[in-house]
Design an enzyme around this catalytic site. Structure first.
Site, mmCIF file in Angstrom:
data_model
loop_
_atom_site.group_PDB
_atom_site.id
_atom_site.type_symbol
_atom_site.label_atom_id
_atom_site.label_comp_id
_atom_site.label_asym_id
_atom_site.label_seq_id
_atom_site.Cartn_x
_atom_site.Cartn_y
_atom_site.Cartn_z
ATOM 1 N N GLN A 121 -59.729 86.830 -107.452
ATOM 2 C CA GLN A 121 -58.496 86.900 -106.670
ATOM 3 C C GLN A 121 -58.627 87.920 -105.550
ATOM 4 O O GLN A 121 -59.205 88.992 -105.747
ATOM 5 C CB GLN A 121 -57.303 87.291 -107.552
ATOM 6 N N SER A 135 -50.463 88.418 -104.396
ATOM 7 C CA SER A 135 -51.640 87.559 -104.519
ATOM 8 C C SER A 135 -51.772 86.691 -103.269
ATOM 9 O O SER A 135 -50.798 86.062 -102.842
ATOM 10 C CB SER A 135 -51.506 86.658 -105.757
ATOM 11 N N ASP A 178 -53.149 85.593 -113.526
ATOM 12 C CA ASP A 178 -52.619 86.236 -112.316
ATOM 13 C C ASP A 178 -52.023 87.605 -112.609
ATOM 14 O O ASP A 178 -51.685 88.345 -111.686
ATOM 15 C CB ASP A 178 -51.554 85.327 -111.686
#
Length: 278
Positions: free
Chosen positions: A269, A219, A195
């Site tokens: 993502q 995110s 991430d």
């Protein structure tokens, strides 16, 4: 063991409070909200507690729904969606204050043989020739503390004078100390690391620094796929691309290779990416 890594591993050992119900806490406060990779890692830990040892996680599709409060425990509710002979599926919902902050679907598979091919590892400098991000950025974050994962970026942008360039980036990363041999632990730490550098790749074409105080990045959803066993306490190369940015969002994808050049995992993502007050 390095303190931050030991704390992360301890936090991933969730407390079972009922059948398929667990609690966890944030390892550290990152900007007043729980770092998304922490919730990814703990969701893997919770779901993995409900499947037999012969099943290995092969994919995860997650949504970040609300910002998490790092000062409050997170409750992880695991639901067994399907138990098959080759695949098992789990749904995880993470909650705080009675509201969902995160949800994910995870799929587990027994090991089997099949066709094999993979994208070729890019030709980049080895990690030994690069400096760590902590060292490179310590003038901007003098009190930032140490991370449990060390990153070394290839050809990084100058944070004070970023120039437009291709929406591609390469980062080596590994845990800051040795880990055990349990694959689930290495998957949790890869999820934690995945991430971090992926979304800011979308800033490259625009010559915008991630230090820009007007920049908002969050995110929104995250996906992971695992293809081969790997170790996070050895260097892994994270190749990330951003194929599109529009409507205040950017979509990025990543390939993760081990030192042998094998593609061991993939990521994708979508995130919020915009300048405030515009």
């Amino acid at each position: 063991m390095q303190k931050a890594l030991a704390e992360l591993l301890e936090c991933n050992q969730l407390e079972e409070i009922d059948i398929n119900l667990y609690t966890g806490r944030a390892a550290h406060n990152s900007g007043g909200r729980i770092y998304g990779g922490q919730v990814l890692a703990q969701a893997l830990s919770a779901a993995g507690r409900t499947v037999p040892a012969e099943f290995t996680l092969h994919s995860m599709h997650a949504y970040f729904l609300r910002m998490g409060d790092p000062d409050r425990q997170v409750v992880y509710d695991v639901e067994a969606i399907r138990d098959g002979r080759s695949f098992m599926t789990r749904r995880v919902v993470a909650k705080q204050y009675g509201k969902a902050i995160f949800s994910a679907m995870l799929s587990y598979q027994v090991e089997e043989e099949g066709f094999e091919h993979a994208h070729t590892v890019p030709d980049v400098p080895p990690p030994e020739s690069l400096i760590s991000d902590d060292e490179r950025l310590k003038r901007y974050f003098p009190n930032g503390g140490s991370w449990p994962i060390e990153f070394r970026k290839v050809n990084p942008q100058d944070p004070e004078n970023p120039q437009p360039k291709e929406a591609v980036s390469y980062s080596w990363f590994k845990a800051t100390d040795k880990l055990g041999d349990e694959l689930a632990t290495h998957q949790q730490l890869l999820a934690y690391a995945s991430d971090n550098p992926i979304l800011i790749t979308a800033l490259n074409p625009h010559g915008v620094s991630f230090l820009n105080p007007e920049l908002a990045t969050i995110s929104l959803d995250h996906a992971l796929w695992f293809y081969r066993p790997f170790r996070v306490d050895d260097w892994l190369l994270y190749e990330t691309h951003s194929d599109v940015a529009a409507n205040g969002r950017a979509w990025c994808r990543g390939r993760i290779y081990n030192r042998k050049g094998e593609l061991v995992a993939a990521a994708a993502q979508e995130g919020l990416l915009r300048l405030k007050n515009r």
